[in-house]
Write an enzyme that holds these catalytic residues in place. Sequence first.
Site, PDB file in Angstrom:
ATOM      1  CG  ASP A  85      -2.669  48.860 -11.909  1.00 44.89           C
ATOM      2  OD1 ASP A  85      -1.382  49.364 -11.646  1.00 44.89           O
ATOM      3  OD2 ASP A  85      -3.471  49.153 -10.828  1.00 44.89           O
ATOM      4  CE  LYS A 127       0.643  53.037  -6.898  1.00 50.23           C
ATOM      5  NZ  LYS A 127      -0.348  51.915  -6.656  1.00 50.23           N
ATOM      6  CD  GLN A 131      -3.029  51.341  -4.119  1.00 53.33           C
ATOM      7  OE1 GLN A 131      -2.569  52.158  -4.882  1.00 53.33           O
ATOM      8  NE2 GLN A 131      -2.514  50.172  -3.731  1.00 53.33           N
TER       9      GLN A 131
END
Length: 301
Positions: free
Chosen positions: A121, A54, A98
């Site tokens: 997200d 990422k 994460q």
Amino acid sequence: MTATRIEGKAVAAEVIEKVKAATADLAAKTGVTPGIAVVIVGEDPASQVYVRSKGRMAEECGFKSVTHRLDASTSDTDLLALVGTLNADASIHGILVQLPLPGHIDEGKVIQAIAPEKDVDGFHFINVGKLGTGELDSAFVPCTPAGSMLLIERALGKRDLSGLNAVVIGRSNIVGKPMANLLLAANATVTIAHSRTRDLPALARTADILVAAVGRPRMVTADFVKPGACVIDVGINRIPAPEKGEGATRLVGDVDFDACVEVAGSITPVPGGVGPMTIAMLMANTLAGACRAAGAQPPVL
Ligand code: NAD
């Protein structure tokens, strides 16, 4: 008939090119550079790999990218304090914590602490609610279903799915439910199937668009597929591959590709289908966050 392979890698590369161009344009017009902060707690090897890729992709897109690596023993309080600092940092437009987090941390509490306008997200209740009510222009949509939706649009050559039946197998909050909401927003007639569904193959065979997000290797066999259907395989499963040597493994999806490719109209492979779209959509979401903060229009993907 053999189905068309939906090349997720190529579509993801196309998305990344659009993000790069729009990032340069945003910087030139407003002086704003999209910023993403990725927070990782602990040493989970798979998470470390995801976080590194990422960060690399964000830099390739021309973003400011920061990674906060915290010790596995970090307390809720310290993690929430970091999220608070990132919420207040005007140079950060996307915050990604994460998952999974170590067991002693309340994941839900951390996710809900992220400012909804930086929740790239798409897991915050505000973004879940916006997607559910069709407020797509200001929502962040979870990256995997958003990427799957783009693949469906490309495969079918249209964005309006009026008259088409869609069946989504799997009802998770991160894939199945948002996928169903996206399909509904595009006017498809949507059914969500799950572990308690009766006669799944017969239900799946009603689908013009069949999405599998289950986590069971090659569960979707040819008898699930209506001839000509668009089949999207979200599953990522690691299975033993003795043919590659002792102890070797390989990735397969939730769909038996070799069997279903003979029946479907279009189908995603694993790997190389939905997988590459997830990270591309994370970049697109971060850019959208920066555009919204600067009062600019995000690019149409
Ligand atoms: P999950 O475990 O949270 O949900 C699985 C769903 O499948 C559940 O709703 C369950 O009801 C349903 N299910 C289980 N057994 C079933 C059965 N026998 N018949 C019908 N439905 C059944 O999983 P998830 O997080 O939604 O992920 C699903 C898959 O997608 C996994 O393989 C995961 O690795 C993969 N995934 C891929 C990406 C990507 O970037 N491509 C991202 C997220 C998840």
